[in-house]
Design a protein around this motif. Structure first.
Motif, PDB file in Angstrom:
ATOM      1  N   ALA A  14       0.828  -1.205   0.000  1.00 30.68           N
ATOM      2  CA  ALA A  14       0.000   0.000   0.000  1.00 30.68           C
ATOM      3  C   ALA A  14       0.863   1.257   0.000  1.00 30.68           C
ATOM      4  N   ALA A  15       1.957   1.226   0.784  1.00 30.85           N
ATOM      5  CA  ALA A  15       2.848   2.389   0.799  1.00 30.85           C
ATOM      6  C   ALA A  15       3.529   2.586  -0.551  1.00 30.85           C
ATOM      7  N   ALA A  16       3.921   1.482  -1.206  1.00 29.36           N
ATOM      8  CA  ALA A  16       4.553   1.585  -2.517  1.00 29.36           C
ATOM      9  C   ALA A  16       3.576   2.133  -3.554  1.00 29.36           C
ATOM     10  N   GLN A  17       2.327   1.705  -3.513  1.00 32.46           N
ATOM     11  CA  GLN A  17       1.325   2.220  -4.448  1.00 32.46           C
ATOM     12  C   GLN A  17       1.095   3.725  -4.252  1.00 32.46           C
ATOM     13  N   ALA A  18       1.171   4.186  -3.007  1.00 28.09           N
ATOM     14  CA  ALA A  18       0.996   5.621  -2.748  1.00 28.09           C
ATOM     15  C   ALA A  18       2.142   6.422  -3.365  1.00 28.09           C
ATOM     16  N   ARG A  19       3.367   5.892  -3.265  1.00 26.53           N
ATOM     17  CA  ARG A  19       4.506   6.595  -3.851  1.00 26.53           C
ATOM     18  C   ARG A  19       4.425   6.580  -5.371  1.00 26.53           C
ATOM     19  N   GLN A  20       3.981   5.467  -5.947  1.00 25.84           N
ATOM     20  CA  GLN A  20       3.824   5.401  -7.406  1.00 25.84           C
ATOM     21  C   GLN A  20       2.770   6.395  -7.888  1.00 25.84           C
ATOM     22  N   ALA A  21       1.704   6.530  -7.104  1.00 24.19           N
ATOM     23  CA  ALA A  21       0.661   7.477  -7.483  1.00 24.19           C
ATOM     24  C   ALA A  21       1.184   8.915  -7.442  1.00 24.19           C
ATOM     25  N   ASN A  22       2.033   9.244  -6.466  1.00 22.81           N
ATOM     26  CA  ASN A  22       2.628  10.579  -6.410  1.00 22.81           C
ATOM     27  C   ASN A  22       3.546  10.836  -7.613  1.00 22.81           C
TER      28      ASN A  22
END
Length: 407
Positions: A153-161
Motif C-alpha cells: 500500500a505504501a509503494a502504491q501511494a509513492r507510485q501514485a505521487n
C-alpha cells in the motif's frame, strides 16, 4: 653680319657701320656676363633646409571590410501548424517578445486540456493510495494485516505521487506548445520581408526561417588583414620602436564618401582564415540613421601602431630613381650637397615618413633641389629664409648697363 654698303653715301655709311659694331658688342657682352654669373649672380647656389628630428608617427593602414549586423535572428516556428495571421509590417522595427505570427492553436489547446485531465486523474489516484497506506500503518503494527500488505500500500501511494508529477510535466509541455503557437520576436531590430504567408504550413524542422530580424544600431564592420602583415607588425612591436596605436577607426563608403562617425576596434580573431589567409578585425560603429546596412563593402583606416623613431620630410625634398629608390639631399661637410638613399614607403599629410637613412639633426634640403648634384657647393639657409637675388656689381654691372643702353 654681312651688309651691302656700296649704294650708301660716305657719312651715312660710317653711321651704319658704327651702329652695327655697337649692337655686336652689346650682344657679346651680355652673353659673357651670363656665362660668368650663371644665374645672374656669382657664388654657390642658395638652398633651403629643414632640420629633422625623430617623432611619433601613426602607422595608418587602410583595409577592406564588410558591414555585419550587431545582432541577427532567424524567426523559426517551434511547433507545426498552419499560419493563421501575421502581426507585423515588413521592414518595420519590432520589439523583443512582440508576437509576429499566429499558428493554428486548436490541436495544442486539445493537448493541454487532455494533459490537465490526466493530471486530475493522477491526483485522485494518489489521494486514494495515500489514504489506504495510512489506514494500513496502525493495522500492521497490531498485526491485523500482514506487513506485506502495508508495504504494498505504501509503494502504491509513492507510485501514485510519481504519476502526478509525470502528468504535471506533460501539462506544462502542452501549455508551452500552446504558447508557441504565437511566434514572438527573439530580439529588437528591423525585420525583413515575411518568407511565409497566411495559410502556409510550417514545421519545427523546416530549413527556411519565417523572417529575419537584424539589429543595425550599433553595427559591426569586419575588417580583413593579411596574416603576414599582422605577423610583421607583432614582430616590430616586440623589437621596440613601435607602440600600439589607438583603436579609432574611420570608414570610407562604397561611393568614396567618408562615414561621418568614427568606430572602435572591438577584438581580433585568434585564427587565420584558411581560404583567404586573413585575420578578421571587428570594429563597432554607431548607426542611428541606418546608413550602414549588412553586406555593404567599406574601406576602414586606423592607426594600428605608432612609429616613435620616424622622420617627417616634406615631399618636395624627396625624389626617386627609375628603380623606385628614394633619395634626399642633405647639407654635408663644407656646405656641399650630399645625397642620401632613404626608406620612405608611406606619407603622412604633406610629408614622407622616412624610417631609414636619416639621423637626428640632419639638414634636409627642401628648396633649390632642381639642379642639385652630389658634392655640389651650396649656400644653405633655413627653409623659411626668402630667396634673395642681388644686383650685379663691378664689371658685371658695367656690362649690364651697356646692354640695357644698347637695347
Amino acid at each position: 653680319m654681312n651688309l651691302n654698303l656700296s649704294n650708301i653715301g660716305g657719312p651715312s655709311r660710317l653711321a651704319l657701320v658704327a651702329g652695327a659694331l655697337l649692337l655686336a658688342s652689346c650682344g657679346s657682352g651680355g652673353q659673357d656676363a651670363q656665362k660668368k654669373n650663371g644665374r645672374g649672380q656669382s657664388g654657390p647656389a642658395q638652398v633651403g633646409y629643414v632640420v629633422v628630428q625623430p617623432t611619433s608617427v601613426p602607422m595608418v593602414v587602410e583595409l577592406s571590410g564588410r558591414v555585419t549586423a550587431f545582432q541577427s535572428s532567424e524567426v523559426r516556428p517551434q511547433v507545426a501548424g498552419l499560419v493563421q495571421r501575421r502581426f507585423f509590417t515588413e521592414g518595420a522595427i519590432v520589439r523583443a517578445g512582440q508576437t509576429l505570427y499566429q499558428i493554428d492553436p486548436s490541436l495544442y489547446q486539445a493537448q493541454a486540456s487532455e494533459a490537465q485531465a490526466n493530471l486530475e486523474s493522477a491526483r485522485a489516484t494518489a489521494e486514494a493510495a495515500k489514504i489506504r497506506a495510512d489506514r494500513y500503518r496502525p493495522l500492521a503494527k497490531m498485526e491485523a494485516v500482514s506487513q506485506q500488505d502495508y508495504t504494498d500500500a505504501a509503494a502504491q501511494a509513492r507510485q501514485a505521487n510519481a504519476a502526478v508529477a509525470q502528468n504535471n510535466a506533460q501539462l506544462r509541455t502542452a501549455q508551452i506548445n500552446l504558447r508557441f503557437t504565437r511566434v514572438p520576436a527573439p530580439i529588437t531590430g528591423r525585420i525583413g520581408r515575411s518568407l511565409v504567408t497566411e495559410g502556409a504550413l510550417v514545421t519545427t524542422n523546416q530549413a527556411d526561417p519565417m523572417a529575419v530580424i537584424q539589429r543595425l544600431d550599433p553595427i559591426f564592420v569586419d575588417i580583413q588583414q593579411s596574416s603576414a602583415e599582422m605577423l610583421a607588425l607583432r614582430k616590430s612591436l616586440a623589437k621596440g620602436g613601435l607602440a600600439p596605436g589607438s583603436a579609432t577607426v574611420r570608414l570610407k563608403l562604397e561611393d568614396g564618401s567618408d562615414y561621418g562617425r568614427t568606430g572602435t576596434v572591438e577584438f581580433s580573431e585568434v585564427v587565420v582564415n584558411a581560404n583567404t589567409g586573413t585575420v578578421t578585425l571587428r570594429a563597432r560603429f554607431e548607426n542611428p540613421e541606418g546608413l550602414l546596412l549588412p553586406g555593404m563593402f567599406a574601406r576602414a583606416s586606423f592607426a594600428q601602431a605608432i612609429d616613435t623613431q620616424a622622420f617627417l620630410v616634406p615631399q618636395a625634398a624627396l625624389s626617386r630613381d627609375p628603380r623606385g629608390n628614394a633619395t634626399v639631399y642633405v647639407v654635408g661637410p663644407g656646405n656641399r650637397a650630399a645625397a642620401r638613399t632613404v626608406v620612405a614607403n608611406r606619407t603622412s599629410g604633406a610629408n614622407w615618413v622616412v624610417t631609414q637613412g636619416l639621423a637626428p639633426g640632419d639638414k634636409v634640403i627642401v628648396q633649390g633641389t632642381a639642379n642639385l648634384r652630389p658634392d655640389a657647393e651650396i649656400r644653405p639657409v633655413p627653409a623659411t629664409t626668402p630667396q634673395r637675388i642681388e644686383a650685379p656689381k663691378g664689371k658685371a654691372a658695367e656690362e649690364a648697363a651697356a646692354k640695357n643702353k644698347g637695347g
